[in-house]
Design a protein around this motif. Sequence first.
Motif, short mmCIF file in Angstrom:
data_model
loop_
_atom_site.label_atom_id
_atom_site.label_comp_id
_atom_site.label_asym_id
_atom_site.label_seq_id
_atom_site.Cartn_x
_atom_site.Cartn_y
_atom_site.Cartn_z
N UNK A 104 1.19 -1.39 -0.19
CA UNK A 104 -0.56 -0.10 -0.25
C UNK A 104 0.70 1.06 0.23
N UNK A 105 1.80 1.28 0.21
CA UNK A 105 3.05 2.80 0.79
C UNK A 105 4.00 2.94 -0.19
N UNK A 106 4.04 1.38 -1.06
CA UNK A 106 4.53 1.74 -2.17
C UNK A 106 3.91 2.88 -3.62
N UNK A 107 2.75 2.37 -2.91
CA UNK A 107 1.79 3.66 -4.30
C UNK A 107 1.92 5.30 -3.53
N UNK A 108 3.09 5.02 -2.78
CA UNK A 108 2.69 6.46 -2.12
C UNK A 108 4.33 7.03 -1.99
N UNK A 109 4.75 6.20 -2.48
CA UNK A 109 6.73 6.29 -2.37
C UNK A 109 7.52 5.39 -3.62
N UNK A 110 7.86 6.81 -4.57
CA UNK A 110 8.31 5.77 -5.55
C UNK A 110 9.41 6.15 -6.14
N UNK A 111 10.66 5.77 -7.32
CA UNK A 111 11.71 5.93 -7.56
C UNK A 111 11.54 5.94 -9.19
N UNK A 112 13.00 7.23 -9.35
CA UNK A 112 13.27 7.71 -11.04
C UNK A 112 14.29 6.77 -10.87
N UNK A 113 14.63 5.70 -11.91
CA UNK A 113 16.04 5.45 -11.35
C UNK A 113 17.00 6.09 -12.21
N UNK A 114 18.47 5.94 -11.86
CA UNK A 114 19.66 7.08 -12.53
C UNK A 114 19.88 6.40 -14.23
N UNK A 172 17.78 8.96 -24.84
CA UNK A 172 18.29 8.64 -23.40
C UNK A 172 17.35 9.48 -22.65
N UNK A 173 16.65 11.78 -22.96
CA UNK A 173 15.99 12.38 -22.02
C UNK A 173 14.55 11.10 -22.68
N UNK A 174 14.62 11.36 -23.67
CA UNK A 174 12.73 10.97 -23.77
C UNK A 174 12.80 9.57 -22.68
N UNK A 175 13.50 8.63 -22.36
CA UNK A 175 13.31 7.50 -21.46
C UNK A 175 13.62 7.64 -20.52
N UNK A 176 14.15 8.71 -19.69
CA UNK A 176 14.22 9.39 -18.82
C UNK A 176 12.66 10.06 -18.64
N UNK A 177 12.05 10.40 -18.94
CA UNK A 177 10.81 11.24 -18.80
C UNK A 177 9.47 10.33 -18.97
N UNK A 178 9.71 8.85 -19.58
CA UNK A 178 9.22 8.36 -19.71
C UNK A 178 9.27 7.00 -18.07
N UNK A 179 10.90 7.32 -17.40
CA UNK A 179 10.19 6.77 -16.15
C UNK A 179 9.84 8.00 -15.16
N UNK A 180 9.72 8.85 -15.41
CA UNK A 180 8.96 10.13 -14.32
C UNK A 180 7.63 9.95 -14.43
N UNK A 181 7.10 9.64 -15.88
CA UNK A 181 5.94 8.98 -15.70
C UNK A 181 5.25 7.58 -15.36
N UNK A 182 5.87 6.71 -15.36
CA UNK A 182 6.02 6.00 -14.97
C UNK A 182 5.75 5.73 -13.50
N UNK A 183 6.88 6.99 -12.63
CA UNK A 183 6.83 6.69 -10.70
C UNK A 183 6.05 8.03 -10.71
N UNK A 184 5.79 8.41 -11.63
CA UNK A 184 3.86 9.05 -11.26
C UNK A 184 2.53 8.88 -11.57
N UNK A 185 2.21 7.62 -12.17
CA UNK A 185 1.00 7.35 -12.45
C UNK A 185 0.69 6.25 -11.20
#
Length: 335
Positions: A104-114, A172-185
Amino acid sequence: MSNQPSKDGNGAATQTGPLLEVKNLRKYFPIRGGIFSRVVANVKAVEDVSFNVQRGEVVGLVGESGSGKTTVGRSILRLIEPTAGEVIFDGVDVTKLSKAHMREYRKRMQIIFQDPFASLNPRMSVGDIIGEAMTIHNLARGKEREQRVAQLLERVGLAPSHMRRYPHEFSGGQRQRIGIARALAVNPQFIVADEPVSALDVSIQAQVVNLLQDLKEELGLTLLFIAHDLGVVEYISDHVIVMYLGRIMEIAPSKDLYANPIHPYTEALLSAVPIPDPTVKRDRIILQGDIPSPINPPSGCVFRTRCPIATKECADAVPPLVEVTPGHFKACINR
């Protein structure tokens, strides 16, 4: 960044208190050897780390490679299990939660990977990458999920049509934006941004940092921003934590740290930051030697073997974090 949580009359954390409290966090990685694979030593990646993160602020976490920054971030999210200590998120110690409750807490805490290349599954489309967490947490399915993915892609500066493509089709920049979108999902409150721009070109770094800044303002996000680049950290962070060999050397509001660094390690780091003016000269502080092994760190202050102002007393005891001015803490007995 107060070190005391705000509580109501019942002792529960209030909305004015810190969203995240890290207390005496330790993470050791065992080294095994011999016929029976017994533990013969430990890599002391994080040693007695404590700090708070207030709601809606960005805290920068900086230090050399091997200082334990990423380990702190992953331990907070329990992507790796802490050896000891507490991680109190919104009043709850997440280190004591079962796997079912932690979900349940994983919905509230996310990560953007390097690494924007290694962090995306090459066999999944962008829509599936972003929408996977929505399905796992029962947030959206079918048409609703597709609409939500399209909105997220637009929010991070990509087109809804990109959801049909695969990671190898993006920069690379677009992929990182995808990673950010995944974290916001999953609509998180707190995000660990683990060196999110270090693998990107300088021109793209500014775009991604500005995107994170905008998202923080729009969504009221709280961020732990891990980075090597102190220039980027100065721009985005409200507070800065300086780490060395698994321990905190200095904590301060961003403006105070850059204007008046107290710890000699912080001074050395700041002296290496480039100045975009060729007429301005800066006195470089060159640290001698390499960062010691975390298997057998120096006694007392771990920075003493490279410190230009070290004395014999520095080897006797670990210097505590002492508040010098309001919100500004240092771990040095000679300053």
